[in-house]
Design an enzyme around this catalytic site. Structure first.
Site, PDB file in Angstrom:
ATOM      1  N   HIS A 278      26.324  55.410 -28.215  1.00  0.00           N
ATOM      2  CA  HIS A 278      27.485  54.574 -28.540  1.00  0.00           C
ATOM      3  C   HIS A 278      27.030  53.178 -28.969  1.00  0.00           C
ATOM      4  O   HIS A 278      27.486  52.648 -29.998  1.00  0.00           O
ATOM      5  CB  HIS A 278      28.406  54.471 -27.320  1.00  0.00           C
ATOM      6  CG  HIS A 278      29.448  53.397 -27.427  1.00  0.00           C
ATOM      7  ND1 HIS A 278      30.714  53.642 -27.905  1.00  0.00           N
ATOM      8  CD2 HIS A 278      29.397  52.060 -27.145  1.00  0.00           C
ATOM      9  CE1 HIS A 278      31.400  52.514 -27.901  1.00  0.00           C
ATOM     10  NE2 HIS A 278      30.622  51.540 -27.437  1.00  0.00           N
ATOM     11  N   GLU A 279      26.122  52.586 -28.189  1.00  0.00           N
ATOM     12  CA  GLU A 279      25.631  51.247 -28.526  1.00  0.00           C
ATOM     13  C   GLU A 279      24.895  51.256 -29.863  1.00  0.00           C
ATOM     14  O   GLU A 279      24.993  50.307 -30.652  1.00  0.00           O
ATOM     15  CB  GLU A 279      24.708  50.726 -27.417  1.00  0.00           C
ATOM     16  CG  GLU A 279      25.374  50.541 -26.068  1.00  0.00           C
ATOM     17  CD  GLU A 279      26.511  49.540 -26.102  1.00  0.00           C
ATOM     18  OE1 GLU A 279      26.490  48.651 -26.978  1.00  0.00           O
ATOM     19  OE2 GLU A 279      27.430  49.641 -25.270  1.00  0.00           O
ATOM     20  N   HIS A 282      27.064  50.929 -32.978  1.00  0.00           N
ATOM     21  CA  HIS A 282      27.407  49.576 -33.424  1.00  0.00           C
ATOM     22  C   HIS A 282      26.362  49.053 -34.410  1.00  0.00           C
ATOM     23  O   HIS A 282      26.701  48.401 -35.395  1.00  0.00           O
ATOM     24  CB  HIS A 282      27.499  48.636 -32.227  1.00  0.00           C
ATOM     25  CG  HIS A 282      28.688  48.876 -31.349  1.00  0.00           C
ATOM     26  ND1 HIS A 282      29.983  48.852 -31.826  1.00  0.00           N
ATOM     27  CD2 HIS A 282      28.790  49.136 -30.015  1.00  0.00           C
ATOM     28  CE1 HIS A 282      30.820  49.084 -30.837  1.00  0.00           C
ATOM     29  NE2 HIS A 282      30.127  49.265 -29.726  1.00  0.00           N
ATOM     30  N   GLU A 358      34.818  49.986 -31.499  1.00  0.00           N
ATOM     31  CA  GLU A 358      34.393  50.758 -30.329  1.00  0.00           C
ATOM     32  C   GLU A 358      34.727  52.236 -30.503  1.00  0.00           C
ATOM     33  O   GLU A 358      33.949  53.112 -30.098  1.00  0.00           O
ATOM     34  CB  GLU A 358      35.049  50.213 -29.062  1.00  0.00           C
ATOM     35  CG  GLU A 358      34.641  48.797 -28.691  1.00  0.00           C
ATOM     36  CD  GLU A 358      33.178  48.682 -28.315  1.00  0.00           C
ATOM     37  OE1 GLU A 358      32.567  49.698 -27.957  1.00  0.00           O
ATOM     38  OE2 GLU A 358      32.638  47.554 -28.387  1.00  0.00           O
TER      39      GLU A 358
END
Length: 420
Positions: A278-279, A282, A358
């Site tokens: 997920h990070e 970004h 997000e």
């Protein structure tokens, strides 16, 4: 007249507080839709009865404190401005030295220490509530140490900003806001660059991830995403909180992948890899650069509006507040009050953009790991550890949530169709 304005402001704040209490505790709907009962989204499937009760109570209290703290800060700035306290601070500073830099430091110290004292009760209340719900594991001395570090870091940063800002106001009376905006961009990027290596270590100890097998898995993910990462760090947060977290911060050579030790202790490798993916989403989707661009645009509008509002406000009321002109340091509370209100007014928009990013990062993690079960379980664990509401009230969502709600995140993963 001044006393009437002060009394009106206090009464308005009390009415607002009562209204928010009624909304959060009696009128806001936080129940799960009937169609989602018994699914992975339903907190009753992964929280026991006591945890369900605690999460609702704790979330309501935390949300109320948030909505009380922000206008409480506005009230503080407004009162010290209209009651002439700010003018008194400037008089003390002017009597101390003929050098503007020293006067700026002295004025800001008095303003900062007064703000610290006035805001302390709400901060301490928040700390004690976190302790009572076993979210915080920090001792009072440890908490006070962090508060004092906060004070001096904020004071040092604000001293630079305010000294330069008021120099520009004196140098460019009509276009100071534009000059300030131009200087703010490189300063903000510089602060982002030094944050991981200078500021963060003041609060916590960072060290290379001890689990080298897990580190290798994370770096493999980073390599698949074409992310130039060489090390993964863990940070000692278990002495402060029971919550879980992981993040990537910094820019350029100072960027870091960081895992809280609480996350390492309670989540499986698969769940940690999902969070890391997920990070990385970004980074891949360049959200940090989009965020910087949005910040630059928003700050341009905010500084322009602040300049216009300050000019009109001080022209009309400055004499009553003993603030002769905008270039006086005693006008600073007006600047801080206006910028804080504008930031709060813009937060529904900025939070909406953040929630979209997000959500995109969640999609990236699902597709990269192809492990929906790990994603669902990681979000359920985050909810449990932080006693978070799965479905927060609408006003809480738009003003507080930079992430989608847990209902939205878990539902998305559960219903996502992987292409195999």
């Amino acid at each position: 007249m001044i006393r009437k304005w002060a009394l009106r402001a206090i009464v308005l704040y009390l009415i607002f507080g009562i209204a928010m209490y009624a909304y959060l505790f009696f009128f806001a709907n936080t129940s799960i839709p009937e169609a989602l009962r018994g699914t992975a989204v339903d907190p009753a499937t992964f929280l026991n009865g006591r945890e369900l009760m605690l999460s609702e109570d704790y979330s309501r209290i935390r949300n109320l404190l948030f909505f009380l703290a922000t206008p409480y800060e506005w009230l503080f700035y407004f009162l010290i401005l209209i009651l002439g306290v700010s003018a008194t601070f400037e008089k003390w500073a002017n009597n101390t030295s003929k050098f503007f830099v020293i006067r700026s430091a002295i004025y800001l110290f008095w303003l900062s220490i007064t703000s610290f004292i006035v805001m302390f009760p709400l901060s301490f209340l928040s700390f004690t509530i976190s302790k009572s719900y076993q979210i915080s594991t920090q001792t009072f001395p440890g908490w006070m140490k962090d508060k004092l570090i906060d004070f001096w870091v904020s004071y040092g940063t604000m001293f630079i900003i305010i000294t330069v800002l008021y120099f520009l106001i004196r140098k460019f009376p009509k276009r100071w806001w534009l000059a300030a905006w131009c200087l703010m961009i490189p300063f903000s990027i510089f602060m982002m660059f030094i944050q991981p290596v200078v500021i963060d270590p003041l609060y916590n100890d960072f060290y290379p991830l001890k689990d080298k097998e897990l580190e290798a898995k994370i770096l493999d993910l980073a390599d698949m995403a074409n992310i130039p990462a060489e090390h993964v760090y863990e940070v000692d947060m278990s002495t402060k909180t029971n919550s879980l977290n992981a993040y990537v911060n910094g820019i350029g050579s100072n960027s870091r992948i960081v895992l809280w030790d609480t996350t390492l202790e309670r989540l499986s490798d698969e769940e940690i890899l999902f969070i890391m993916a997920h990070e990385m989403g970004h980074y891949v989707e360049k959200h940090i650069y989009i965020g910087i661009a949005g910040y630059i645009l928003l700050s341009f509008v905010e500084l322009w509006l602040t300049a216009k509002l300050m000019e009109r406000w001080l022209a009309k009321r400055g004499k009553d507040w003993k603030v002769k002109k905008m270039s006086n340091l005693s006008s600073l509370p007006a600047f801080l009050l206006i910028t804080s209100i504008l930031l709060f007014a813009a937060s529904p928009l900025t939070n909406m953009v953040s929630r979209y990013q997000e959500s995109r990062a969640d999609t990236y993690a699902i597709e990269m790991t192809e492990d929906k079960e790990a994603g669902i379980e990681s979000f359920q664990s985050l909810t449990k550890a932080g006693l978070s509401q799965v479905k927060p009230p609408y006003l809480v969502k738009i003003f507080r949530y930079g992430h989608p709600t847990m209902l939205e995140r878990i539902k998305k993963i559960d219903e996502y169709e992987l292409n195999k």
